[in-house]
Design a protein around this motif. Sequence first.
Motif, short mmCIF file in Angstrom:
data_model
loop_
_atom_site.label_atom_id
_atom_site.label_comp_id
_atom_site.label_asym_id
_atom_site.label_seq_id
_atom_site.Cartn_x
_atom_site.Cartn_y
_atom_site.Cartn_z
N MET A 134 49.05 -29.31 -45.16
CA MET A 134 48.26 -30.24 -44.34
C MET A 134 46.82 -29.76 -44.25
O MET A 134 45.88 -30.57 -44.32
CB MET A 134 48.84 -30.38 -42.93
CG MET A 134 50.20 -31.00 -42.87
SD MET A 134 50.13 -32.72 -43.37
CE MET A 134 51.85 -32.99 -43.69
N GLU A 135 46.63 -28.46 -44.06
CA GLU A 135 45.27 -27.92 -43.98
C GLU A 135 44.51 -28.17 -45.28
O GLU A 135 43.32 -28.51 -45.25
CB GLU A 135 45.32 -26.43 -43.65
CG GLU A 135 45.73 -26.16 -42.22
CD GLU A 135 45.99 -24.69 -41.92
OE1 GLU A 135 46.07 -23.88 -42.86
OE2 GLU A 135 46.09 -24.38 -40.73
N GLU A 136 45.19 -28.06 -46.41
CA GLU A 136 44.56 -28.35 -47.69
C GLU A 136 44.20 -29.83 -47.79
O GLU A 136 43.10 -30.18 -48.24
CB GLU A 136 45.49 -27.97 -48.85
CG GLU A 136 45.68 -26.48 -49.02
CD GLU A 136 46.68 -26.15 -50.12
OE1 GLU A 136 46.91 -26.98 -51.03
OE2 GLU A 136 47.26 -25.05 -50.06
N TYR A 137 45.12 -30.68 -47.36
CA TYR A 137 44.86 -32.12 -47.39
C TYR A 137 43.68 -32.49 -46.49
O TYR A 137 42.84 -33.32 -46.85
CB TYR A 137 46.09 -32.92 -46.95
CG TYR A 137 47.33 -32.70 -47.77
CD1 TYR A 137 47.27 -32.36 -49.13
CD2 TYR A 137 48.58 -32.83 -47.20
CE1 TYR A 137 48.43 -32.17 -49.87
CE2 TYR A 137 49.75 -32.65 -47.94
CZ TYR A 137 49.66 -32.31 -49.27
OH TYR A 137 50.81 -32.13 -50.00
N ILE A 138 43.63 -31.86 -45.33
CA ILE A 138 42.54 -32.13 -44.39
C ILE A 138 41.20 -31.70 -44.99
O ILE A 138 40.21 -32.45 -44.91
CB ILE A 138 42.80 -31.43 -43.03
CG1 ILE A 138 43.98 -32.12 -42.33
CG2 ILE A 138 41.55 -31.44 -42.16
CD1 ILE A 138 44.53 -31.35 -41.15
N ALA A 139 41.16 -30.54 -45.59
CA ALA A 139 39.92 -30.06 -46.22
C ALA A 139 39.50 -31.02 -47.34
O ALA A 139 38.30 -31.35 -47.47
CB ALA A 139 40.12 -28.65 -46.76
N GLU A 140 40.46 -31.47 -48.13
CA GLU A 140 40.17 -32.41 -49.22
C GLU A 140 39.62 -33.72 -48.68
O GLU A 140 38.64 -34.27 -49.18
CB GLU A 140 41.45 -32.66 -50.03
CG GLU A 140 41.27 -33.54 -51.22
CD GLU A 140 42.58 -33.69 -52.00
OE1 GLU A 140 42.80 -34.81 -52.51
OE2 GLU A 140 43.35 -32.73 -52.10
N ARG A 141 40.23 -34.22 -47.62
CA ARG A 141 39.79 -35.49 -47.02
C ARG A 141 38.40 -35.35 -46.41
O ARG A 141 37.56 -36.25 -46.55
CB ARG A 141 40.80 -35.93 -45.95
CG ARG A 141 40.45 -37.22 -45.28
CD ARG A 141 40.49 -38.39 -46.23
NE ARG A 141 40.19 -39.62 -45.50
CZ ARG A 141 39.66 -40.67 -46.05
NH1 ARG A 141 39.39 -40.71 -47.34
NH2 ARG A 141 39.38 -41.73 -45.32
N ARG A 142 38.15 -34.23 -45.75
CA ARG A 142 36.81 -34.01 -45.19
C ARG A 142 35.75 -34.03 -46.28
O ARG A 142 34.67 -34.59 -46.12
CB ARG A 142 36.76 -32.67 -44.44
CG ARG A 142 37.36 -32.75 -43.07
CD ARG A 142 37.01 -31.52 -42.25
NE ARG A 142 37.51 -31.72 -40.89
CZ ARG A 142 38.25 -30.86 -40.25
NH1 ARG A 142 38.58 -29.70 -40.81
NH2 ARG A 142 38.67 -31.11 -39.03
N LYS A 143 36.08 -33.40 -47.40
CA LYS A 143 35.17 -33.36 -48.53
C LYS A 143 34.89 -34.79 -49.03
O LYS A 143 33.74 -35.14 -49.32
CB LYS A 143 35.78 -32.51 -49.65
CG LYS A 143 34.82 -31.97 -50.64
CD LYS A 143 35.59 -31.05 -51.60
CE LYS A 143 34.66 -30.10 -52.27
NZ LYS A 143 35.35 -29.20 -53.19
N MET A 144 35.93 -35.60 -49.12
CA MET A 144 35.77 -36.99 -49.57
C MET A 144 34.89 -37.78 -48.61
O MET A 144 34.06 -38.58 -49.04
CB MET A 144 37.14 -37.67 -49.67
CG MET A 144 38.00 -37.19 -50.79
SD MET A 144 39.70 -37.84 -50.72
CE MET A 144 39.40 -39.60 -50.76
N LEU A 145 35.04 -37.55 -47.32
CA LEU A 145 34.27 -38.29 -46.33
C LEU A 145 32.79 -37.89 -46.33
O LEU A 145 31.93 -38.69 -45.97
CB LEU A 145 34.87 -38.09 -44.93
CG LEU A 145 36.23 -38.74 -44.71
CD1 LEU A 145 36.80 -38.32 -43.37
CD2 LEU A 145 36.15 -40.25 -44.82
N GLU A 146 32.51 -36.66 -46.72
CA GLU A 146 31.13 -36.16 -46.76
C GLU A 146 30.36 -36.76 -47.93
O GLU A 146 29.13 -36.84 -47.88
CB GLU A 146 31.10 -34.65 -46.83
CG GLU A 146 31.54 -33.98 -45.55
CD GLU A 146 31.69 -32.48 -45.67
OE1 GLU A 146 31.46 -31.94 -46.78
OE2 GLU A 146 32.03 -31.84 -44.66
N GLU A 147 31.06 -37.16 -48.97
CA GLU A 147 30.40 -37.68 -50.18
C GLU A 147 29.89 -39.08 -49.99
O GLU A 147 30.23 -39.84 -49.20
CB GLU A 147 31.36 -37.63 -51.37
CG GLU A 147 31.73 -36.22 -51.73
CD GLU A 147 32.79 -36.14 -52.82
OE1 GLU A 147 33.37 -37.19 -53.20
OE2 GLU A 147 33.06 -35.04 -53.28
#
Length: 61
Positions: free
Chosen positions: A48-61
């Motif tokens: 979940m922590e990995e998924y959250i980090a990935e999603r945050r990265k997507m939202l920043e772009e």
Amino acid sequence: MAKVSEAQRRANKKWDEANKERKAYITKRSAAKNFILKLATAEDLELMEEYIAERRKMLEE
């Protein structure tokens, strides 16, 4: 169990029909929270922590 009046049931149904996307969002968010707090293993939480980090990265772009 609390009883809901017929008028409240109708109002709830009307809101649900008018707000299908919001209702789906709320339901999925609740399911995710309950899974994390009640069922997730340590391995699940790491994923979940990995998924959250990935999603945050997507939202920043």
